[in-house]
Design a protein around this motif. Structure first.
Motif, PDB file in Angstrom:
ATOM      1  N   ASP A   1      -6.224  -4.535   1.568  1.00 43.59           N
ATOM      2  CA  ASP A   1      -5.598  -3.453   0.809  1.00 43.59           C
ATOM      3  C   ASP A   1      -6.460  -2.930  -0.338  1.00 43.59           C
TER       4      ASP A   1
ATOM      5  N   GLU B   1      -7.337   0.882  -0.395  1.00 41.90           N
ATOM      6  CA  GLU B   1      -6.780   1.652  -1.516  1.00 41.90           C
ATOM      7  C   GLU B   1      -7.850   2.516  -2.163  1.00 41.90           C
TER       8      GLU B   1
ATOM      9  N   GLN C   1      -3.556  -8.637   4.548  1.00 36.43           N
ATOM     10  CA  GLN C   1      -3.118  -7.526   3.710  1.00 36.43           C
ATOM     11  C   GLN C   1      -3.685  -7.659   2.301  1.00 36.43           C
TER      12      GLN C   1
END
Length: 492
Positions: free
Chosen positions: A161, A165, A157
């Motif tokens: 991410d 994002e 993660q």
């Protein structure tokens, strides 16, 4: 650099059907397909005419309820850039299907746990003579593949991410501000779809990787909890199956690598943030093809969601290489090469006189990493990085030369500060780095520490002693004055 740097494509040789064990075409376009690669794992390449077969399986009537429930979860997702609940679910499903050679996951038994504990204990003992860094393992564990997925998802993660994002933000930036409020539901749905697509692909990739890794540090990053050395007995058995090397030696050699990684990450506190920060720096440099997004948003008909699917299959998320990305990737490649090279050199020093197959196992691991083994391929798929083979071998030679020239303490002291480490240029000229004047940051660190902490505080009891000393001086001075006065009176 990987051709599919954001995970938008199924891993090669992935089973199309868990029961029949059919394979997809590596391009993602389906068997016999001459069309473009399928960037999201949907469409014909992922299961015939069924666009969600990659997630839902064969879609027989008994599966329809679960399929539509999962579809509803995908469209209603309102979390971060990646639907990690979906990623975890798909990773666990992928693990339960087993590997292409028929190997199924299984719980780790007491005998296997005992073997792993003993191997990691002995590995730490051997490493004491090969490095000045002390043990970094607080505990040792033997994981099943499913346990590896559970334990490493937080690290994945943190890695993925930032990339997801950046792509997710692009999905909301394609409309003028005055139109974004009107198109809010559409943008929300697209972001939910994007989060689900990342989750689906990452889940697939992590699930496939779980069938190959032998520990928690296979890709040179600390994926597991800090201080917990971990090995996967089932995958270690598969790793050594065709090597003609005793299983005990294979296990011990891999335990040495795991324990060496643990020492490095435990006692170089800045290293983890340095590596993960390079990934984040890469994410900041991503440029998304917003023109395709604009076309999709302008023409999208909510009653025909297959339009979005078709647009996604055309690869709207193709990144553009930028100077920022190249610089971040160069830093990450060099740092990973230095980590792997140090581990390679240290493990070889510890194993060469104790394991008869040390040279063969070392070469096997080098080829596995350098040729883009499963761990390396998955890492490249997720963040667009491939560790160049030349860098790994050059880094190993550099650390070995440093050992000869400066000893264990001098070699390992370079990890005290990131500015002391070799650069990519130094890997090209290892002799020049080994013999140039060493930099000493100890005095600088001391000065910076004193500046940050303020004036030195007196030791306990110092105030009382200072008062006593001052009083003694006053008493002495007073005695001198009295003596002088007496003398003057006598003279008079």
């Amino acid at each position: 650099m990987s051709d599919t740097p954001f995970g938008f494509g199924l891993p090669p040789e992935e089973p199309d059907d868990g029961d029949k064990g059919k394979k997809n075409d590596p391009t993602g376009g389906g068997q016999g397909s001459g069309g473009p690669a399928n960037p999201l794992g949907f469409g014909p390449g992922a299961g015939g005419d069924n666009p969600f077969a990659a997630m839902f399986g064969s879609m027989n009537p008994n599966d329809l309820g679960a399929a539509f429930q999962q579809l509803g979860q995908m469209l209603s997702y309102e979390g971060g850039p990646v639907n990690w609940d979906m990623a975890k679910q798909i990773a666990r499903q992928t693990v339960s299907q087993g590997t292409p050679d028929g190997s199924k996951d299984a719980s780790v038994g007491p005998a296997e746990r005992a073997s792993v504990d003993e191997a990691l204990r002995l590995a730490d003992l051997w490493l004491d003579g090969a490095t000045s860094l002390p043990s970094g393992s607080v505990s040792s564990v033997a994981w099943s593949r499913a346990e590896w997925v559970e334990a490493t998802l937080p690290a994945w993660q943190q890695l993925v991410d930032p990339v997801a994002e950046r792509v997710g933000l692009a999905m909301g930036d394609v409309l003028p501000e005055e139109m974004q409020a009107m198109a809010g539901p559409l943008i929300g749905m697209m972001r939910s779809m994007g989060g689900a697509m990342f989750g689906q692909q990452i889940g697939q990739a992590v699930g496939v990787l779980a069938g190959e890794v032998v520990g928690s540090t296979d890709i040179g990053l600390p994926l597991g909890p800090a201080g917990r050395a971990a090995l996967l007995p089932l995958n270690i058995e598969r790793f050594g199956k065709d090597l003609s090397v005793p299983q005990d030696e294979v296990r011990l050699y891999l335990a040495l690598r795991e324990a060496a990684h643990q020492r490095l990450f435990a006692h170089v506190p800045w290293l983890r943030s340095h590596l993960f920060g390079a990934v984040e720096g890469y994410a900041r440099g991503i440029k998304v093809d917003t023109s395709k997004l604009e076309d999709v948003v302008g023409q999208f008909d909510p009653s025909q969601p297959e339009q979005l699917q078709e647009a996604l299959q055309q690869g709207m998320f193709q990144p553009e290489e930028t100077p920022e990305q190249k610089a971040a990737l160069a830093r990450l490649e060099t740092a990973l090469a230095l980590v792997e090279g140090w581990v390679d050199a240290v493990v070889h020093a510890a194993a060469k006189s104790r394991l008869t197959s040390a040279d063969a196992l070392r070469e096997t691991m080098r080829r596995r990493r350098a040729s883009g083994g499963p761990a390396e391929q998955t890492f490249a798929t997720l963040i667009g990085l491939q560790l160049r083979p030349r860098r790994l071998r050059d880094a190993s030679r550099l650390w070995a030369s440093l050992t000869d020239a400066r000893g264990l303490d001098g070699r390992d002291a370079l990890w005290e500060h990131p500015d002391m480490l070799p650069t990519a240029h130094d890997l090209d000229d290892p002799d020049g780095f080994v013999h140039h004047e060493q930099l000493d940051f100890s005095e600088l660190d001391k000065m910076l520490g004193e500046a940050a902490n303020g004036p030195r505080k007196p030791a306990p009891g110092a105030d009382a002693q200072d008062k006593q000393d001052k009083q003694d001086k006053q008493d002495t001075a007073a005695d001198g004055d009295n003596s002088s006065d007496g003398k003057d009176d006598t003279d008079k």
